[in-house]
Scaffold this active site. Structure first.
Site, short mmCIF file in Angstrom:
data_model
loop_
_atom_site.label_atom_id
_atom_site.label_comp_id
_atom_site.label_asym_id
_atom_site.label_seq_id
_atom_site.Cartn_x
_atom_site.Cartn_y
_atom_site.Cartn_z
N ASP A 88 0.82 -1.21 0.00
CA ASP A 88 0.00 0.00 0.00
C ASP A 88 0.85 1.25 0.00
O ASP A 88 0.48 2.27 -0.60
CB ASP A 88 -0.95 -0.01 1.20
CG ASP A 88 -2.20 -0.83 0.94
OD1 ASP A 88 -2.88 -0.55 -0.07
OD2 ASP A 88 -2.50 -1.73 1.72
N GLU A 118 -5.44 3.73 -0.94
CA GLU A 118 -4.22 3.03 -0.56
C GLU A 118 -3.62 3.66 0.70
O GLU A 118 -3.10 2.96 1.58
CB GLU A 118 -3.18 3.08 -1.70
CG GLU A 118 -3.66 2.54 -3.05
CD GLU A 118 -3.99 1.06 -3.07
OE1 GLU A 118 -4.00 0.42 -2.00
OE2 GLU A 118 -4.25 0.54 -4.16
N TYR A 125 -3.48 -0.58 8.59
CA TYR A 125 -2.44 -1.48 9.11
C TYR A 125 -1.74 -0.84 10.32
O TYR A 125 -1.38 -1.54 11.28
CB TYR A 125 -1.43 -1.81 8.02
CG TYR A 125 -2.03 -2.55 6.86
CD1 TYR A 125 -2.82 -3.69 7.06
CD2 TYR A 125 -1.83 -2.12 5.55
CE1 TYR A 125 -3.40 -4.36 5.99
CE2 TYR A 125 -2.40 -2.79 4.47
CZ TYR A 125 -3.18 -3.91 4.69
OH TYR A 125 -3.74 -4.57 3.64
#
Length: 350
Positions: A88, A118, A125
Site C-alpha cells: 500500500d 491506498e 495497518y
C-alpha cells in the site's frame, strides 16, 4: 516517448474521437456528465460509496488473541502485515507517476481515489499494529519489509517494475507498469488476505479480518479500474499489444507467481492450520488465470480450474449483507439511498 500532460490546456481538442487513455489531448476539466468510458462514472460512485474508517472496527479482542496465537501463526502474521504495508505504501507513492501520463480526466479522478484508498489502507495497518503490539515491536514489523531477505527480494521485483517506467516513459512501458500494478493488486494483495481470512475462519483475529475485508472491497474496485484501462487501451492502440509484448506480460505474471510461491513456502510453509504450500500455490495459479483472461491474455495454468481455498468466498462475497465476522452487527459505510452499491461491481465485468 510519452510526455506528461500539461496542467491546463484550453486549446485541447476534447472531441470524442480525440480522447484517449494515453497520448491524447486534455484540458483536465472534469466533464463527468460527458465521459468517454461508460464504466467510469458508475465505478467512481462505487469507489466513493466504499467509505469506511479503520478505527470504527474494535480490535480489543484481537490484542488478547495475538498473544495466544501459535508461534508460527504470530510469526506469519508479522511478516504478512509488513508485506501489505509495503504494497500500500508503494501504491500510494507510485500511482501519481502513472496518473501524470493519463489523458482522460475521468480516469485521473479514479486513480486519485485509488491513491487515497491506498493511504487509508496504510492507516488501517498502522491501527492494527498500534492496537495489538507496543512501539518497539511495531517498528520491528515495519522493518521486515526492508530487512527480511525473502521479502526484500519480492518487494524489489515489483518496485523495479515501477521504477522502469519512472526512468523511461514509453507507451509500451505504460502497458508494463499497468501490468505490474495489476499483479500487485490482483495477486500479491490476495495472497496476503488469504492468511488473515484463514485465521478468521478459525475464530482468530476476527477484528483484523474485518479490516482486511474492507480493504479487499476497495481492491476489487482497483482491479475493475485497471482491467477496464487495459481493455480501452487495446481498443485505442491495438498495435501496442504485439505477440512479443503479450508474451512479456504473461512472463511478468509467471515471475511474480514464482516469487509469491517462494515467499509462501518461507512465511507460511506447512505450519498453519488450514493452509499449506500446495494449497497456496494452487490458489495463486487459479486467481492468476482469471486475472490474465480479464485483460485478454491466455492463462498460464488452464489445468487449474478449481478454487482450492473456497472458504475465502464467504469473506469476500460483497453482494450479500455486509456484517462483522461471526456477528450480526451490520457494517455498511455506503451512503443510504444511493442508486449504486457494491452489487454494481457485477456489472463492471470484474
Amino acid at each position: 516517448m510519452l510526455q506528461p500532460k500539461p496542467l491546463f490546456n484550453p486549446q485541447a481538442d476534447t472531441s470524442y474521437g480525440k480522447r484517449r487513455l494515453i497520448g491524447g489531448e486534455t484540458s483536465n476539466l472534469m466533464m463527468l456528465s460527458n465521459n468517454k468510458y461508460g464504466w467510469s462514472y458508475p465505478l467512481y460512485k462505487t469507489m466513493m460509496q466504499n467509505f469506511w474508517i479503520p478505527e470504527e472496527i474494535s480490535l480489543g479482542q484481537d490484542k488478547m488473541q495475538y498473544e495466544t496465537l501459535e508461534t508460527a501463526e504470530r510469526e506469519t502474521f508479522d511478516k504478512v502485515i509488513s508485506f501489505l504495508v509495503f504494497l500500500d505504501s508503494l501504491q500510494t507513492v507510485n500511482l501519481p507517476n502513472i496518473n501524470d501520463y493519463v489523458t482522460l480526466p475521468e480516469v485521473n479522478l479514479l486513480l486519485n481515489i485509488q491513491t487515497y484508498q491506498e493511504a487509508l489502507h496504510s492507516q488501517s495497518y498502522g491501527y492494527v499494529l498500534e492496537s495489538i503490539v507496543g512501539p518497539e515491536q511495531q517498528q520491528r514489523i515495519y522493518d521486515i519489509a526492508v530487512k527480511d531477505p525473502f521479502l526484500l527480494k519480492r518487494n524489489r521485483y515489483i518496485a523495479d517494475c515501477y521504477q522502469e517506467f519512472i526512468d523511461r516513459q514509453s507507451e509500451v512501458g505504460f502497458v508494463k507498469v499497468m501490468m505490474a500494478n495489476y499483479i500487485l493488486e490482483g495477486i500479491y494483495f490476495y495472497a496476503g488476505f488469504s492468511f488473515f481470512y484463514n485465521l478468521a475462519r478459525f475464530g482468530k483475529m476476527t477484528g483484523v479480518g474485518t479490516e482486511i475485508k474492507y480493504i479487499n472491497r476497495d481492491e476489487l474496485t482497483h482491479l475493475a479500474l485497471f482491467q477496464n484501462m487495459f481493455r480501452e487501451l487495446r481498443k485505442e492502440q491495438p498495435e501496442l499489444f504485439t505477440p512479443a509484448l503479450e508474451a512479456e506480460l504473461r512472463e511478468m505474471m509467471k515471475v511474480a507467481l514464482d516469487y509469491e510461491s517462494e515467499w509462501a513456502a518461507y512465511a507460511i510453509g506447512d505450519r498453519i492450520q488450514g493452509l499449506n504450500i500446495a494449497l497456496i500455490e494452487q490458489y495463486l495459479r487459479y486467481i492468476s488465470n482469471y486475472r490474465l483472461e480479464a485483460i485478454g491474455l491466455t492463462p498460464l495454468y488452464p489445468e487449474v480450474d478449481q478454487d482450492p481455498l473456497p472458504f475465502i468466498r464467504q469473506f469476500t462475497n460483497f453482494n450479500q449483507t455486509k456484517t462483522d465476522f461471526f456477528e450480526e452487527k451490520v457494517i455498511n459505510y455506503a451512503k443510504a439511498g444511493s442508486d449504486l452499491d457494491l452489487d454494481g461491481l457485477d456489472e463492471l465485468d470484474l
